[in-house]
Design a protein around this motif. Sequence first.
Motif: not given
Length: 617
Positions: A141-142, A247-256, A319-326
């Motif tokens: 998840s992001v 079973n989610s393998k990682a809970s990431l922030t947009y920055a991570e 601040e918006l990153m590529e991962t927000n858009s992804m």
Amino acid sequence: MMQMPTGKVVAIIKRNWRPFCGMLNSSLIKESTRHLFTPADRRVPRIRIETRQAAALLSQRIMVAIDGWPRHSRYPHGHFVRSLGAAGDKETETEVLLLEHDVPHQDFSQAVLSFLPKMPWSITPEDMAVREDLRALTVCSVDPPGCTDIDDALHCKTLENGNFEVGVHIADVSHFIRPGNALDLEAANRGTTVYLCGRRIDMVPELLSSNLCSLRSNVERLAFSSIWEMDDKANIVKTRFTKSVINSKASLTYAEAQLRIDDTNMNDDITNSLRGLNKLAKILKRRRIEKGALTLSSLEVRFHIDSETHDPIDLQTKELMETNSMVEEFMLLANISVAQKIYDEFSECALLRKHPAPPPSNYDILNKAAQSKGLAIHTDSAKALADSLDMAKVDGFPYFNTLLRILATRCMMQAVYFCSGMDSNFHHYGLASPIYTHFTSPIRRYSDIMVHRMLAVSIGADCTYPDLTDKHKQSALCNNLNYRHKMSQYAQRASVAFHTQLFFKSRGIVNEEGFILFVRKNAIIVLIPKFGLEGTVFFDNKDKTGPKLVFDEEGPSLMVEQHIFKIFDKVKVTISLDDSNVQHQKIRMSLVEPEIPGVSVPVPEVGPMAKKPKLDV
């Protein structure tokens, strides 16, 4: 002169009275028991009440109900209901804004809580028998930092034929909330989770929102999955929907997530999955924009809250990153895919979401603003508007395009939920999509729970029930969801406004540069990019002794003495809090530059806040 249709009120069928929040007038007579109450909502008249507690209630926010409005009386008559707390206190003011925006925020009742699963909860063999086992997939998840109600997770893997399998996995909230019980009725009434600064008003109890339904990492969770096979050009070869266990393998922030994608030394399964998603998302976004989807802009601020006092200690624009858009691209794709599926199955009662095209007159201010810089904006279609905005650039003024997109956002209509059998226009103007719905956030939107139920029936994963196929009940539900969504947005804005006031209250006067967004007959409305803040600089001319003002509506422009103000002009202002009226505190702006004798204020001495380095905008 153009004639306007007119009418007159001949009767009031039903009074829309509710308890009102506000304060007693400060000029009360101590010996009297009859007093005037001033509501927080300026549209509501003052109310005459009788109370012996007036002296104790003077600095309190209180609630008053209207009893009647005698014909001979200037004011309606009412009675004191209860005190909400001291005016200006954070808890009190939050309570007021929730009440004034009709946000249900009481604790969940025992009747509602009785329908929650008993703890400890685990996935049963019966659950596994009717679901697809996707626990081995590299799902992650992001989300924003601090997110505990994780609705969605993603995966991407390369297939043997060279294509990609992409999955959007959404929390299966409808598994826990069954139609018609007290938990379901409460969620339907609340309609949405409301996010205030430093506080969240959940649509469903925390056991579901932050635990059993939240797709946290390294725990097994029930999901509803939308899975596509795509080629390397992001063309969809195959689509399927399935109830699943993940079973989610990682809970990431947009920055991570962004750091993983950018770090060439990282080549683990999670990172490779993210890179695949990001690559496909860029293609999907480009294709959407080519079809005429709009990329608009609004300045959102994020408050950094002190962990002990809960006061805002700093704020910055998001601040918006590529991962927000992804993430956004795959949520949009899932919503569009599901919308088509449920409409195919339920042509008369599908719960969809549309965004009407604005009437041409809505674009007047945008056209005038562009013309002021010698540019033309074409608004005959979303594609024409999108292309015009892309090409609208001014040399030496990089922020101009963002300002123009902010203005374009103000021209838009509100997107709304509707029942497919009660409407014929399904088009979503902003996304340039012929059909759309909400599927991806069932923890925080009731619309998505209804869409999950329809999708489950359409794939044979659940059974239908009478209300699901009643288009009149669906339409009534949509009306409530639209109302709750609108009031939620207003409450969130009010919360940001209150925290902005707290922020400037502790800092005194601040100097900042801004841009003119609108020009009025006696004022300019200024946007401060650093704070995502809008404010009005008034040029008072009520007593005819103020500055000479000449307003040109066509420009639009405002001449103050010899200086002409136009949209997009850069100005410098002071920002301060005017707390002279406790109930209606406001941010006040005064002009510093350009210097106009008798109008501009001298540059004041400011505190340490103004000496901080400016954020890039």
